[in-house]
Structures are given as structure tokens and as C-alpha cells.
Design an enzyme around this catalytic site. Structure first.
Site, PDB file in Angstrom:
ATOM      1  N   THR A  91       0.806  -1.230   0.000  1.00  0.00           N
ATOM      2  CA  THR A  91       0.000   0.000   0.000  1.00  0.00           C
ATOM      3  C   THR A  91       0.838   1.278   0.000  1.00  0.00           C
ATOM      4  OG1 THR A  91      -0.044   0.035   2.410  1.00  0.00           O
ATOM      5  CG2 THR A  91      -1.870  -1.091   1.318  1.00  0.00           C
ATOM      6  N   CYS A 102       2.545   2.620   9.422  1.00  0.00           N
ATOM      7  CA  CYS A 102       1.598   2.618  10.532  1.00  0.00           C
ATOM      8  C   CYS A 102       2.307   2.489  11.875  1.00  0.00           C
ATOM      9  CB  CYS A 102       0.665   1.405  10.412  1.00  0.00           C
ATOM     10  SG  CYS A 102      -0.556   1.580   9.124  1.00  0.00           S
ATOM     11  N   ARG A 136       4.157   6.672   3.197  1.00  0.00           N
ATOM     12  CA  ARG A 136       3.458   7.856   3.683  1.00  0.00           C
ATOM     13  C   ARG A 136       2.656   7.505   4.939  1.00  0.00           C
ATOM     14  NH1 ARG A 136       0.524   6.071  -0.671  1.00  0.00           N
ATOM     15  NH2 ARG A 136      -1.718   5.797  -0.300  1.00  0.00           N
ATOM     16  N   CYS A 169      -4.204   5.350  11.888  1.00  0.00           N
ATOM     17  CA  CYS A 169      -3.516   5.306  13.183  1.00  0.00           C
ATOM     18  C   CYS A 169      -2.685   6.570  13.426  1.00  0.00           C
ATOM     19  CB  CYS A 169      -2.652   4.065  13.299  1.00  0.00           C
ATOM     20  SG  CYS A 169      -1.319   3.977  12.090  1.00  0.00           S
ATOM     21  N   ASP A 183      23.269  18.083  46.514  1.00  0.00           N
ATOM     22  CA  ASP A 183      21.985  18.685  46.866  1.00  0.00           C
ATOM     23  C   ASP A 183      21.461  18.113  48.175  1.00  0.00           C
ATOM     24  OD1 ASP A 183      19.466  20.230  45.627  1.00  0.00           O
ATOM     25  OD2 ASP A 183      18.777  18.444  46.680  1.00  0.00           O
TER      26      ASP A 183
HETATM   27 ZN   LIG Z   1      -2.295   2.728  10.323  1.00  0.00          ZN
END
Ligand SMILES: [Zn+2]
Length: 500
Positions: free
Chosen positions: A31, A35, A64, A69, A446
């Protein structure tokens, strides 16, 4: 870079394992989308998955960001991955906009870090799997995407706010990535208020657990009158950047493992800088599970970590402000230091225009270094030598804009700070820890840290003995210090001088 093997990564994906969120990204070759491991979409076949340790690496490999999500909402843990301090410093500078704009060059960034350009590229590839330019580019794209989804800011302003330099460039890059103009990504959501007065609200995710109560208690004890308010589980403060003034309001959204941040500010270009400050102050980048696990391996600290899981080391909102607080806090109680800071603000702070604040307790911004260095007199009821150190601090901050930035090594930073009259080892370590975010800084002398250690062992150690003990807490000694302060503050109701 080091990633778990493919089978483990794939299992994390199949089980939508939130522990990997922010540490692992998956690019799906069929695709072209990448994600988070928790993506609700159907899990891709193993042979179509490529795993990455950063969003920038996935984006540089040509994927991309997923619109479901939304990788821009993953916890931003990049600065904590790996062991390279140089990469962490470089990321802090990139978040500050070091690679935004036309004139920005990797070479200049490398110079500021004290190394060569090739060396910097190699470190980035090793730790993030992406080049510095890809990291900066991804940051801009993801921030713009968050503004598109979560706000009503017009596209032309988003281009500027995210650091694209021009609307044309912004459009080109989004067209390239998503094959549509940026405006097409905006969902119609009438629940989002519009207009500057209402402010811009964003969600910033962290890695669980997060000890919000300890963070608020810490901020509450130190809230500077006029500048900060802690009330009803919220933190509010005034902001000044590049001559503009406004405010932020921060709430906790535990179900979303996020902080909700509302920014009321006249200049959109300052949004990334404001978000960076919120992240720093609330320590949102901490890979806290790893840190807690490491500190728990010391039997001295294990019960403390069990008592306060997810305790964060608060950062300074602004380097100069933090340094002034540290000098004001020398030798006096937190309460007294807070009162002095309030006086300083009422004497030298600029007032904030109405409309950009939504609480009567927010009236002034913290005075800038220029203002204090040019003031004839500081005018506070405190010893003359300490007023002189405030002046020296202001002059040093004006002379060196990088004074409180992560430039060079931690040792360099300590030397730089100690050169200022009135800044000793304790103050320098404290500034390094809070302002420069050296997570391995450790103010061993300290009083609060020493008392905290005494409550565990029954005997108060000398600073040298404590330093020795702290060797095994590296590289996260700042968190160990925070635990020791917390145990001490819980035991001493009337704080007797621990500034922590
Ligand atoms: Zn996703």
C-alpha cells in the site's frame, strides 16, 4: 539500527502491542503506507511488512503516514532511543527548528554539535535509520498533519507553523505524499472551536506509566505568582517567544495516554517551539518503562520506583528562567525562592495582553535576559552578591544564545555555566539537568537528594559516596535524583531547603 527481529516485530503488530508504540513503525509495501503497531487496520502479510525504528526512516524509505492510526500521534520517543547523546542533542536542536527554512544546513547543525557533517549523518543512520534532513522533513509533515486534523487553523498558517517556509512547498510535499492537497485531509469536525481566543488544542502522547500527580505537585510547589497557576488538575502558564506573549494550559488525558495542551498565542510560527517546551517541561519523550526497569535493578531504588512508577524528571520551560530560579533558590527554601521569583516578575516582567490568557492568576511573562541585564537594579530583598549573579547570568545569556542549549558535551556545558560568577557545581548540574535536559546530570551535593538517600539507608551519605553509588544509575541519574527528591519532599512537609 537495532530493531527486534522480524518475528517479534510482527507479533507486536498482530497483537497491536502498545508497548511498541513510538518505538516501532511498519511500512506496508503493498500500500505504500506506514503505521503504528497499534493501527486498527487489518494486519498486512509478513512478506509485505518492513519495520522501522522511527517515522523518519519509514518516510525516507518512501512510505506515507497512515490516516487511521496517525503516526504523528505516536509518543515521540526518538530522543531516548539508542545511547548517542549527540543524536539526542541534534534532535533537540532540530525540534527547535535548526533545519527549517531555506538557509538551514546539516553542516551548520553538525558544527554546533562539535562534529563533522559526515559523522553526524552516520550517527543518524545508525540510531534512527534516517538522515537529519529526513528527520526534519518528517517532523514538519507530521506536525502539519496534526494541525490539520486537530485544529481549525487555515492551511496557509499551517504551512508557516510547521516550518515549511512557503505555502507552495507545503502543498507540493503533501501532494507528493498523499496525492491530494493538504486541505483534503481535514475532516469536518464541528467539535473543534475556531479562533485565536479559543486557542489551539493539541494532544501530546506519552509512553505509560505517567506519574501526573507527582508532576503537578512539583509544579504547584514552584509556581511563580503571575506566571504559573496549578489548579483543579491543570497547569497554566504565560509564554513569551520572539516578542509575542500568550499562554498555555495543560491537562491530563489518562485514557488517551496524552496531555491536552491549549495554546493561546498570537503568532502561529511559534507553535512548534511552544509544543517543544511543553514536551520538555512534562518530560514526554521519556522511554519510562526502560528507565524504571533500569533503576529498579538497584535494591536501594527499587522500592521508590515501585511507589512512583512513571515519575518524570521535569524540564525547564526556558533555559534562562530555569537558571534564574536556580540562583534564586541557592541556600533558601522552595517557598522563599518562589516568593522572590514572583517579586522579580512583578518588577521586571511584561504584562500579557488580555485575550491570550484565561485565568486572572496569569498576568506577566517571566522577564527576558535582555530586560534583566539592562535593568539598573534587580531590586530584590536578597544579598548583593546574589543580585550580582543574576545580572551576570542575564549578561551571559544575552552574550551567548546557546548557553542553555545542548551544544557540545555535558562537561562542556558545566564548564560554560561555571564560568558565570555565582554559578557553582550544584547550580551548574541543576541547570544541566532541568534546562539542557542532560538525563545523566546528578547534583550529588543537593541537600534534598542527600536526605532522600538517608531515608533509605538510615545514614546520610557524603556527596562522594552518593556519586559512587550513582555510577550504576547511569545514563539516567536525573531520574534517580527525582526519586530521591520525591521521597524527601514526601517526608518533609515543610521543605527545608531542597530545591529539587
Ligand atoms: Zn495505520
Amino acid at each position: 539500527m537495532e530493531l527486534p527481529d522480524r518475528d517479534i516485530c510482527y507479533r507486536a503488530l498482530q497483537s497491536r502491542d502498545a508497548r511498541f508504540d513510538g518505538l516501532l513503525f511498519v511500512g506496508v509495501t503493498s500500500t505504500g503506507i506506514y503505521c503504528r503497531p497499534i493501527c486498527p487496520a487489518r494486519t498486512a502479510k509478513l512478506e509485505n511488512c518492513r519495520f522501522f525504528g522511527s517515522a523518519a526512516a519509514a518516510q525516507e524509505a518512501g512510505f506515507r503516514p497512515c490516516l487511521r492510526c496517525r503516526p504523528e500521534t505516536a509518543p515521540d520517543l526518538a530522543s531516548w532511543r539508542g545511547t548517542s547523546n549527540t543524536v539526542s542533542r541534534a534532535l533537540a536542536l532540530i525540534a527547535d527548528g535548526a533545519l527549517d527554512g531555506d538557509g538551514a544546513r546539516v553542516e551548520t547543525l553538525a558544527e554546533r554539535l562539535g562534529l563533522g557533517e559526515r559523522q553526524l549523518r552516520r550517527l543518524f543512520l545508525q540510531h534512527l535509520g534516517a538522515s537529519p534532513i529526513a528527520v526534519a522533513q518528517t517532523r514538519r509533515v507530521l506536525f502539519a498533519k496534526q494541525l490539520i486534523h486537530e485544529t481549525r487553523i487555515p492551511m496557509t498558517e499551517i504551512a508557516l507553523a510547521a516550518g515549511f517556509g512557503s505555502v507552495r512547498r507545503f502543498n507540493e510535499i503533501f501532494q507528493d505524499l498523499f496525492h491530494r492537497p493538504p486541505s483534503a485531509l481535514r475532516r469536518k469536525n464541528s467539535a473543534i472551536p475556531s479562533g485565536t481566543e479559543a486557542g489551539v488544542t493539541l494532544r501530546l502522547r506519552y509512553r505509560s506509566p505517567y506519574d501526573w500527580n507527582s508532576m503537578l505537585a512539583y509544579l504547584h510547589a514552584r509556581a511563580i505568582p503571575g506566571v504559573e497557576v496549578v489548579e483543579k488538575g491543570r497547569y497554566l502558564r504565560t509564554v513569551e517567544i520572539a516578542g509575542f506573549a500568550g499562554s498555555v494550559e495543560v491537562t491530563h488525558l489518562p485514557q488517551r495516554q496524552s496531555l491536552g495542551v491549549t495554546i493561546r498565542f498570537p503568532d502561529v510560527k511559534s507553535l512548534p517551539a511552544i509544543v517543544t517546551r511543553v514536551r520538555r517541561l512534562f518530560d514526554l519523550g521519556a522511554d519510562i518503562e526502560t528507565i524504571d526497569a533500569h533503576l529498579s535493578s538497584d535494591p536501594l531504588l527499587a522500592p521508590l520506583v515501585a511507589q512512583r512508577p512513571g515519575l518524570r524528571a521535569p524540564g525547564g520551560w526556558d533555559g534562562f528562567e530555569l537558571a534564574v530560579r536556580a540562583v534564586l533558590g541557592q541556600q533558601i527554601s522552595v517557598v522563599a525562592a518562589r516568593r522572590l521569583a514572583g517579586q522579580l516578575v512583578s518588577l521586571h516582567g511584561k504584562s500579557v495582553p488580555a485575550g491570550y490568557v484565561n485565568h486572572p492568576g496569569l498576568s506577566h511573562v517571566f522577564p527576558a535576559a535582555e530586560r534583566l541585564s539592562s535593568a539598573e537594579s534587580i531590586g530584590l530583598a536578597m544579598p548583593g552578591t546574589r543580585q550580582a549573579s543574576l545580572k551576570a547570568l542575564a549578561a551571559a545569556a544575552v552574550a551567548d544564545p546557546n548557553l542553555f542549549r545542548p551544544v557540545g558535551t555535558m562537561e562542556d556545558a558545566i564548564v560554560r555555566l561555571r564560568a558565570i560568577p555565582g554559578v557553582g557545581e550544584w547550580t551548574a548540574q541543576y541547570i544541566a539537568l532541568r534546562a539542557i535536559r542532560e538525563m545523566d546530570a546528578f547534583p550529588a551535593s543537593d541537600i534534598g537528594v542527600l536526605r532522600g538517600a538517608a531515608r533509605l539507608d538510615g545514614v546520610r551519605p557524603t556527596p562522594a559516596v552518593l556519586l559512587d553509588r550513582a555510577e550504576s544509575w547511569r545514563p539516567w541519574r536525573a531520574y534517580a535524583a527525582q526519586h530521591l527528591w520525591a521521597v524527601d519532599a514526601a517526608a518533609v512537609i515543610n521543605d527545608g531547603g531542597a530545591y529539587g
